[in-house]
Every structure is written in structure tokens, then in C-alpha cells.
Scaffold this motif. Structure first.
Motif, short mmCIF file in Angstrom:
data_model
loop_
_atom_site.label_atom_id
_atom_site.label_comp_id
_atom_site.label_asym_id
_atom_site.label_seq_id
_atom_site.Cartn_x
_atom_site.Cartn_y
_atom_site.Cartn_z
N THR A 269 0.83 -1.21 0.00
CA THR A 269 0.00 0.00 0.00
C THR A 269 0.86 1.26 0.00
N ASP A 270 0.43 2.17 -0.84
CA ASP A 270 0.98 3.52 -0.78
C ASP A 270 -0.05 4.40 -0.09
N LEU A 271 0.40 5.21 0.84
CA LEU A 271 -0.51 6.10 1.56
C LEU A 271 -0.28 7.54 1.09
N ARG B 159 2.96 11.32 -0.61
CA ARG B 159 2.73 9.88 -0.63
C ARG B 159 3.89 9.18 0.07
N ILE B 160 3.54 8.06 0.62
CA ILE B 160 4.58 7.29 1.28
C ILE B 160 4.30 5.82 1.02
N ALA B 161 5.38 5.09 0.76
CA ALA B 161 5.24 3.67 0.50
C ALA B 161 5.51 2.92 1.78
N LEU B 162 4.59 2.09 2.14
CA LEU B 162 4.79 1.32 3.37
C LEU B 162 5.83 0.25 3.10
#
Lengths: 734, 304
Positions: free
Chosen positions: B233-235, B243-246
Motif C-alpha cells: 500500500t501507498d498512503l 505519498r509514502i510507500a509502506l
């Protein structure tokens, strides 16, 4: 380990796909909104192990399935332990070198030798060399290329033989089956791809898995070729003189369309008919490309009938490229004649002979020399002359000595036709009428009397052995020819063991029964040969049947005026073989028996791969008969000191070689290779092929296939588990 | 005070899933509050002045001492007297409408939950004769309705029309609220407090310093507490768009740890300041928030 289809190993590159897929982070297409990343930005473990492989077990299963699949298709070969000390490096090459005489045309032979030499020079290969024309000969057995003798090609010349690709492929098959299983085998066919050399019905391709390379050594354009393709002799009998008309067939062949120097121009040529090397007639012809094959007829001329003559039709032209096919040799022998002896019953002149004589006198090829005799007064000399004896209702009248001599003559190869008339029918009724006859001459016992002249019961022909040479004229069907033939009376013959019924009447009674006796045969005809018991003599079928009967009973086989190189001639000589001296076209003279012995010895020492398609010498030859393979162009002369006239055999090159018609390379190659992958055929070739075994490779292939299937199953299970996990995770989120 | 009986009407209407289906905010607030109040044994809240306003029918929860017995003798019905000026405090509801509030995996988003909560509190306050004021803010004050006895409808109208704003900032709007409040009262701040605890404390402290009873409702969605996402998931930050990639195997555990630290820090600091802090999971019923408000209301009355 080596591979039968190594190109499939490139399929292993597909391993990169699952690895990349498992390295790739499977992201949702759209990012998930989140109120604030305030805390996530402070998570210290972010980006750690970013390229970590996910689902390692699934990845391993997928990679294993792909790798096993590639290996399965590549068909690995694991050499068995102790299978040889040679290190498998290069490939194994079977070189098939066309040595037919067409290879001497237009620099083909030089190009072929250069190609073969280049192949032999490839280091690390195992090579073998086969030369072939109509027969194949192993010139170099399997050898490491570095050990091939340097002088191997220096002594090679194109032969005078025709082309038979089937023989070459059969030799290649044997060599392939002697080859190592751990290295691929390639067959290189160096040839001019002549259309006449390939029999499409000869379904004998190379073993599966063997690669074929076709090297066409022709280099167009090539000049046209003129050839005398054959001659036809027609005999005209005028009184005691026999005149012969020679018709020659001439052909003009071009290597290909538009390759001729002047494709549209007619080529002037001169045809010369020679007899005993003396010119008889010369004709100037113009060979038009619009009619490439045509016939030229010479004037009839008379030949002496005391001996055989050397005939030849020679062609001379400026624009011709091959000389060996410009002369066609043939033998002009006196016309054949068969001696037929009619034996009639004593005391009266049988009307039965009337129709028979008339019919036999119409036969001209061969001519019939007809003699008559009366049963009970037969002379041994007249019996000796007779090739066929026809006993007309007189078998019961033969005396003991006559019958013995007649039986001996039949055993030596002559024939006997016995017709049954009233006298024989009466004799059949009594038990001891044939007691004086030797066993072989006794008619098939009549179990009961059938029919009779009084009854006039009409019967018809029901069946005929049309495959029998006596009925060769009716091979297309006998019913039309025998329609309306009525048999009013026929004695019931009961074949013995060994007898063969050649024709039946419609009531099931045998009409014609054959009995083999020694080298000859006896035909029993259940009715008369005149028109009293049947009306066959009044029908068209009578003469052709008698012609077939006489030829068959006499064992007549016409001798062709010429042979093709590589053909086998049947020597049927009036004196024992040892009495003859053979002079070959090369001029070598040797006793015939000695020559044939040498041929037999040479055939026995031939390697298995070079076993000829036809025997050089007949192993079952008798004292005066033998088969001899003719392998040189020219005249073979058999002479004897015993007063017999010399016998001649003429040999010419194969006319098909003169035709430069070219095979379609793709079709040709497709016909020689086996479609589909499979193990090479394990043939027994002198015990060598027994060392090979394809069973381990088959087992390995199956093991790989099963392992591939298992890996795919494991992958399926793991992927399913993963999918369920993802699904449950997604459901939790939603 | 017992928790609502499961399955009762009050419990049913306190369920966020049910509330989400009621579009009329006033009806919603009335339904919730009436049901909520009816579950109580006694109304602990009284108010009285000398200016008679009207009679109204007795309702359960009213003090029986307020019943006009004379009127009862004439009409044989219970009535209580209403007086003007019965309102004895003012309630200001400060609702954070920043973009981060527009998030929810529960039946209601935080913004809807906050809107419902604010409506109910406004109705409850109005019913208790408190003056009701409203302030909507993100990083600025977007709308402000000063506290007044008759501002309930206006407040409900504003709540029903509100749209998510931009990025949030507590300090500036709350400082302004503190500056503009002339009387002490109850200040209810409904927010997700996505700011460092010190900034939150600094923003709220001004209200407390001015003598207000400050009730903080910290709304968090269950996903904000648990972070139920995997590595695929990208948030995307709702406010900044970042955006941030988990990644990393234990990012969720780290996140939950930081969230809990944040909550505990806030709770500790507000206890120190005497500020009532309540963490609300938007998947929970509203009763806890209402009870907390009433407790704060009682405290406010007692402290006067």
C-alpha cells in the motif's frame, strides 16, 4: 550432459520474470488516502529491505517449474558411465557425397570436394563419409576429424552410376545408429539435387533428432546437356531374314529455366548408328527446346542371325556438356524363338491341333518353332529341343521312356501343357491307366466324373488367377475376355498337395491346375484345346492366353538390349559358368566363375553400411545361371571355347542422370527428415548399434516431465494460499 | 449512570451506523439526545431565574420540585414553570473541519462523526438552557457563531452545510476563540489533533487560562489506530498530498507505538492542565462523548 534441442534452454531466461515479479512491490493502482503521515514519516524502519523477495517459497516453485520445463524440452542426454572415454565436444557429421556421373558436370565435383574437405577440417567433430550413386559406400567410418586421412579425397572421382538418395539415407541411418548418443548428429548431403534420384514413395527418412544439411553444388547457369536416352528395336521377319528397325530416343536438358546460353535456339546434332563399330547410318537432327525429348528412327537393316552384334547410337554436338551419355550401346541379338512340341495321340490326326497351330503361328515375339510328334514314338532329341510340350489328349499314350525323358526335360526347366479329351477321360475312369507314367506326370486324380459330351451342360469360367504370368494379358480383368466362353465338358481334376488351381469353372471344378516339377512346371487343362468341349478357341481370349501359357511354361524372359549401370543381369547360359570367359568393358578378361567368386568375396567383406541394394553376384547361382551386377559402361562379352557364339551385355549410364531437373529443396529436405522429436532408431548394424540405448534418455525425459508437473502443482497450491490470504486481507480493509 | 441497555432505542440511535442514515441534523440530534436523556434516572441539571416564561409539560428527569402543584390541582396534569434566564453557561463547540478529518473506514468519517457529535452537544446544551456557539476551523476560523440561547438552529444549519477545509492548524483558530470569548463557559474542541503534543497544548492552553472548562474530543478512526495496511500500500496524506510507500516488516507496530505515545502524551499533558481529554474511536457509540459532556457540564455548574 548434452541436449538434443539446446535452443530450448533459452527458455530458462524466463526465470527472470518470476524473480522480477517477486522483487517488485505489488502496489495498489491508486494510493490509499490517509489523514496524516505525521507518524509514518517518523517510522525508522522505512525503506529497509526494500528489494526483499516476497513469497520465497512461491518464487522457488515458479522458478523450478520454468527451469524443469526448459530442460524437458531441451531433452538432456546424460552419457552413461563407461560409455566411452572420448570427451563430447563437437558434433557428429555424416557426409553423404554424391558420386553420380552428373556430378562431373559444370564444376560440381570440385565444389563438392571443397565442401567435404571443409567439413572434414572442423576440429573436434566426429565425421564419417559416404559416397553414393545408386549404391552407397562408406569411404570413412566414424573418425575424429583430426584423424581423417589427408589423402581421402585425392583419389575420389565421380562415378558413372545414377543417383539413389534412398541408398544414401539408408547408409546414413546405419551410421547414425552407430554414433554416440551424447552428441548431436548432423547429416550433410553434398549433391546436385537431381530430381531423378529421389523416389518419393521410398519412405525411409533419417532418424528423428538428426539434423539434415543440404549442400547444393550446382552453380547456375550451366550449359545444356544432350543425351541418347535409349533405343527401341523392332524386328521384321521376312522369310528367313530378320530386319531390325532401330529407334533412338534423344533428349536435351537444361539445368534450369533461362540458364541456357541460347535458350530459344535449336542445337544441331548428328546421330550415328553403328553396328559392330561400323557406321550404318548417320542422321543430322536439330534439337529444339520446344521438344526436348524426341525419337529418331533409322532405316531397317538386316543383321546376320548367327551371332549377337554390338550396336550403338552416338550423338555428337558442339553445345554439349557431358560426353558419357552421348552414346547408347545395345545388343542386337537374333530374335528369340521358342520351340513348342505338339504331341498327339497315335492313330489319328486330332482336330484339336488345328486351332492350336493357328493360334501359335500368330505369335511373333518370341517366334514359335512348332514341331509335332505322336505319343509312343517320341524321340529324345525332339524332346530336348522343346521349350514347351503340349500333349493333346495323349497323356495316357506316353510310353515309359518317353514319359521319363519328358519329365526330366520339365525338371530342367521346360514346360508341359496337358489337355484332357475323350481318350484321357476314358483313362481317368480306369484305375490303372496311368500306372506306367512316372508320379510327376500322373494327372490329378478325378474323384468323380463330371458332365459329359452327351449332357452338353454349359459351364462358365468363374475365377482366374490374374496375377499368374499365364494370364498376364488379363491382369486388368478377365470377365470381358471370357464372357460367352462356354465349357461343355470338363473332367474333374482333384489337385494334389503342391498343385495350384489357376482357374475354376462356375460349378467349382478346377479348369487349370499347375504342378511345379523341378525348374519347370506342368499345366493340366481340364478340357480340350479344340472347339469340341469348349468354344474358347472361337473367342478372342484364346490367343493371348496361349501366348502367356507358352511364355510361362517355357520360362521365357526376354533379354533387354541394354542395361543401366547398377542393374543386375541374369545370366542363363547354355554351358556351365566355368566354361565362359568374361571380358569387361575395361578390357579385363577373367574366367566368369572366377570373376563371380571375386564379386561374392568382395560383397562378403563390405561393411554393413555399404551393403548394396542389389547383389553384385547371386549367392544362389547354379552351375549355368547367375546374377551379375553391371558396374561399367560398355560391352561385356562372354565367350567360350566350346563353340558357342559369344554373348554380349550392353551397359549404359542412367538416363535419369542426364536430366538436370532439380528437386525442390524444401520438399526434398522435408521428405528426408523425421518430423517430431523422438529417439533415434536403434537398428542392429553389425552389432555396433547394440551399444546404444535410448531407454535412459527416455526415462530422464519422463522424470523431468513429472518433476515439472509436480512443481506446477506446488506453485498452484502456494499461489492459491497466497491469493486467499490477500483476499482475506482485502476484506478486512473494506 | 449506567450504560444504555443494548437493543434499546437509545442505544440504537447512539450507534454511528444508524446515525449515518439520518440526514436531518436537528432530527438526529433530538433523537439522540432525547433518547439519551430518557435513559437517565434523574436530570441532574437545574436552572432557575425570577422571570417566568411559560409552562411546559413535565418530562421525566425534571425536578419534581419544579412542578406547579396549583396548576396540577386545576388541570390534573403536571406542568413545570419555565423562566427566562434559566441558561447559566455558554457552550462553544469548536469543530476541526480540516482535510484530515474527512477520513473514515468506520460507518462515519471523522468529520461526520464530529458533525453529529457537535449537533448532539449543541442540542443537549440548548435543552439544558445553555447558550450555544459554534466555531468551524481548519488552519483558520472558517465560521464562527457566537454563543446565544437562540443560536441552536443556526449552529445546526452551519454544521449541516459544512465542507472539509484545507490543512489544519489548531493554535491560530483556538487562540482567536480564546480572545473573542467574553464570558467563561464550556469550550468543546473536536479534532484529530494531528499536531505535535506541544503545539496542541499551546493552542488549547489559552482557552483554559481564560477560565473556560475545556473538553477535548480526540476523534480517531480505527484505521488510524491500527494501520491495517500491508507493504503493497501507498498512503497519501490527505492534507499535504505527500505519498509514502509502506515498507519494512514492522512498520505497523512502529506506527501504533508512535500513535499511542502521542495519545498518552496528550492525555498526560491535559491532565496536568486540568483539561478533560477524551479519545473517541469513531466506531464507538456516541454515549461516551455525551456522558463526558454532561460530566463536564455538571463540573462547570458546581465550580460556579
Amino acid at each position: 550432459m548434452s541436449f538434443l534441442a539446446p535452443l530450448f534452454l533459452f527458455g530458462a531466461l524466463a526465470l527472470a520474470a518470476p524473480v522480477l515479479l517477486h522483487l517488485r512491490r505489488r502496489r495498489a493502482k491508486t494510493p490509499q488516502p490517509f489523514p496524516s503521515l505525521m507518524f509514518l514519516e517518523n517510522v525508522p524502519v522505512r525503506s529497509v529491505k526494500r528489494r526483499r523477495l516476497r513469497d520465497v517459497a512461491l518464487l522457488v516453485a515458479r522458478c523450478a517449474a520454468l527451469l524443469l520445463l526448459a530442460l524437458t524440452f531441451a531433452q538432456p542426454i546424460v552419457p552413461s558411465l563407461g560409455a566411452g572415454s572420448e570427451v563430447a565436444a563437437g558434433e557428429q557429421v555424416v557426409l553423404l557425397l554424391d558420386r553420380s556421373f552428373s556430378m562431373s558436370h559444370g564444376g560440381r565435383w570440385e565444389r563438392a570436394l571443397a565442401a567435404v574437405s571443409e567439413r572434414l577440417a572442423v576440429a573436434g567433430d566426429r565425421v564419417s563419409l559416404v559416397g553414393f550413386g545408386r549404391q552407397a559406400e562408406v569411404l570413412l567410418p566414424w573418425t575424429v576429424s583430426e584423424q581423417a586421412p589427408a589423402s581421402l579425397l585425392s583419389g575420389l572421382r565421380p562415378g558413372v552410376d545414377g543417383t539413389d538418395y534412398g541408398a544414401a539415407v539408408r547408409a546414413a541411418r546405419r551410421l547414425v545408429n552407430q554414433a554416440d548418443t551424447d552428441r548431436p548428429v548432423r547429416v550433410v548431403l553434398v549433391t546436385d539435387v537431381q530430381a531423378g534420384g529421389w523416389d518419393r514413395s521410398d519412405r525411409n527418412p533419417l532418424p528423428a533428432g538428426v539434423e539434415l544439411e543440404l549442400l547444393d553444388v550446382r552453380q547456375e547457369p550451366e550449359p545444356a546437356n544432350l543425351a541418347v536416352l535409349g533405343v527401341r528395336l523392332e524386328r521384321q521377319q521376312t522369310g528367313d531374314r530378320e530386319r531390325v528397325v532401330v529407334t533412338a530416343r534423344v533428349g536435351r536438358f537444361s539445368p534450369g529455366p533461362g540458364t541456357d546460353d541460347e535458350p530459344g535456339a535449336a542445337i544441331p546434332a548428328r546421330l550415328e548408328l553403328q553396328v559392330d563399330e561400323r557406321e550404318v547410318e548417320t542422321l543430322d537432327v536439330s534439337i529444339d527446346p520446344a521438344e526436348p525429348v524426341f525419337e529418331v528412327e533409322f532405316q531397317p537393316f538386316t543383321v546376320a542371325s548367327d551371332r549377337e552384334h554390338r550396336g550403338a547410337v552416338a550423338l555428337s554436338a558442339v553445345a554439349d556438356s557431358i560426353g558419357v551419355d552421348d552414346v547408347h550401346r545395345f545388343v542386337m541379338a537374333p530374335g528369340d524363338a521358342l520351340s513348342v512340341l505338339l504331341v498327339e495321340p497315335p492313330g489319328r490326326r486330332s482336330q484339336e491341333a488345328f486351332y492350336l497351330r493357328r493360334a501359335l503361328q500368330t505369335l511373333s515375339d518370341p517366334r514359335i518353332r512348332l514341331e509335332s510328334a505322336v505319343a509312343g514314338s517320341l524321340q529324345e532329341t525332339i524332346l530336348e529341343r522343346a521349350d514347351v510340350t503340349i500333349v493333346l489328349d495323349a497323356i495316357a499314350d506316353l510310353q515309359g521312356g518317353e514319359s521319363e525323358a519328358l519329365l526330366a526335360r520339365i525338371g530342367a526347366g521346360a514346360g508341359l501343357l496337358v489337355s484332357v479329351g475323350p481318350r484321357t477321360a476314358s483313362a481317368l475312369a480306369s484305375a490303372d491307366a496311368f500306372a506306367a507314367l512316372p508320379e510327376g506326370l500322373r494327372p490329378p486324380a478325378a474323384s468323380e466324373r463330371r458332365g459329359g459330351s452327351d449332357e452338353r451342360q454349359v459351364r462358365r469360367l468363374a475365377s482366374l488367377s490374374t496375377e499368374h504370368p499365364s494370364f498376364r494379358a488379363f491382369s486388368d480383368g478377365f470377365r470381358d475376355a471370357f464372357t460367352g466362353v462356354a465349357f461343355f465338358r470338363a473332367e474333374a481334376l482333384e489337385p494334389r498337395a503342391g498343385d495350384r488351381v489357376l482357374a475354376y469353372l462356375d460349378d467349382g471344378a478346377p479348369l487349370l491346375v499347375e504342378r511345379p516339377v523341378g525348374r519347370g512346371r506342368i499345366h493340366w487343362y481340364a478340357t480340350s484345346l479344340d472347339a469340341s468341349w469348349s468354344d474358347l478357341p472361337l473367342h478372342n481370349a484364346y490367343v493371348p492366353w496361349l501366348d502367356g501359357e507358352v511364355r510361362t511354361l517355357a520360362g521365357y524372359r526376354p533379354r533387354p538390349p541394354s542395361y543401366r549401370i547398377g542393374e543386375v543381369a541374369e545370366l542363363a547360359l547354355p554351358l556351365p559358368l566355368d566354361a565362359w570367359t568374361l571380358e569387361a568393358p575395361s578390357g579385363d578378361r577373367s574366367p566368369l566363375g572366377e570373376f563371380l567368386d571375386q564379386r561374392r568375396a568382395a560383397a562378403a567383406t563390405l561393411p554393413a553400411a555399404a551393403t548394396p541394394t542389389a547383389p553384385d553376384a547371386d549367392p544362389l547361382a547354379s552351375a549355368d545361371q547367375a546374377l551379375m551386377r553391371l558396374d561399367q559402361p560398355g560391352f561385356w562379352e562372354l565367350s567360350t571355347d566350346a563353340g558357342e557364339a559369344p554373348r554380349l551385355l550392353a551397359t549404359n549410364v542412367d538416363a535419369a542422370e542426364s536430366d538436370f531437373g532439380r528437386l525442390d529443396a524444401d520438399e526434398f529436405a522435408a521428405g528426408l527428415v523425421t518430423v517430431g522429436e523422438g529417439p533415434r532408431e536403434a537398428e542392429s548394424a553389425g552389432g555396433v548399434a547394440g551399444e546404444r540405448s535410448d531407454a535412459p534418455r527416455g526415462r530422464l525425459w519422463w522424470a523431468l516431465a513429472v518433476a515439472t508437473l509436480a512443481a506446477l502443482c506446488v506453485e498452484g497450491v502456494l499461489a492459491s494460499v497466497r491469493q486467499r490470504r490477500d483476499a482475506s486481507s482485502g476484506a478486512a480493509l473494506s | 449512570m449506567s450504560a444504555p441497555v443494548r437493543g434499546s432505542a437509545s442505544a440504537r440511535f447512539l450507534d454511528p451506523a444508524v446515525l449515518g442514515r439520518i440526514s436531518n441534523l436537528e432530527l438526529l440530534a433530538k433523537t439522540v439526545v432525547e433518547g439519551f436523556i430518557s435513559g437517565l434516572h434523574r436530570s441532574p441539571f437545574v436552572g432557575r431565574s425570577m422571570d417566568f416564561a411559560e409552562y411546559r409539560a413535565y418530562m421525566p428527569g425534571d425536578d419534581i420540585r419544579q412542578i406547579d402543584w396549583k396548576l396540577y390541582s386545576r388541570s390534573d396534569r403536571y406542568y413545570v414553570k419555565e423562566f427566562e434566564g434559566d441558561t447559566n453557561t455558554q457552550v462553544t463547540l469548536a469543530l476541526d473541519i480540516s482535510r484530515s478529518m474527512d477520513f473514515g473506514t468506520a460507518p462515519l468519517s471523522k468529520l461526520d462523526y464530529g458533525r453529529t457529535l457537535a449537533s448532539c452537544l449543541a442540542y443537549l446544551a440548548s435543552r439544558q438552557r445553555d447558550r450555544v456557539g459554534l466555531m468551524l476551523f481548519d488552519d483558520e476560523v472558517r465560521e464562527q457563531i457566537p454563543p446565544a440561547a437562540k443560536h441552536l438552529q443556526r449552529a445546526l444549519l452551519s454544521l449541516s452545510r459544512l465542507e472539509p477545509g484545507g490543512a489544519g492548524d489548531l493554535e491560530k483558530p483556538l487562540v482567536r476563540l480564546a480572545d473573542t470569548s467574553r464570558r467563561r463557559g464550556i469550550v468543546v474542541v473536536i479534532s484529530d489533533f494531528y499536531e505535535p503534543p506541544e503545539q496542541v497544548v499551546r493552542a488549547v492552553r489559552g482557552l483554559k487560562v481564560r477560565g473556560n472548562d475545556v473538553l477535548l474530543f480526540h476523534l480517531l478512526d480505527p484505521a488510524e489506530i491500527e494501520l491495517p495496511y500491508d507493504e503493497t500500500t501507498d498512503l497519501e496524506d490527505l492534507e499535504s498530498g505527500v505519498r509514502i510507500a509502506l515498507s519494512g516488516g514492522d512498520f505497523a507496530r512502529q506506527y501504533r507505538l508512535l500513535v499511542q505515545q502521542h495519545i498518552e502524551t496528550l492525555r498526560t499533558r491535559f491532565i496536568e492542565l486540568g483539561i478533560d481529554y477524551t479519545l473517541i474511536d469513531t466506531s464507538e457509540p456516541l454515549d461516551r462523548a455525551l456522558h463526558r459532556y454532561l460530566a463536564g457540564r455538571l463540573w462547570s455548574m458546581k465550580s460556579r
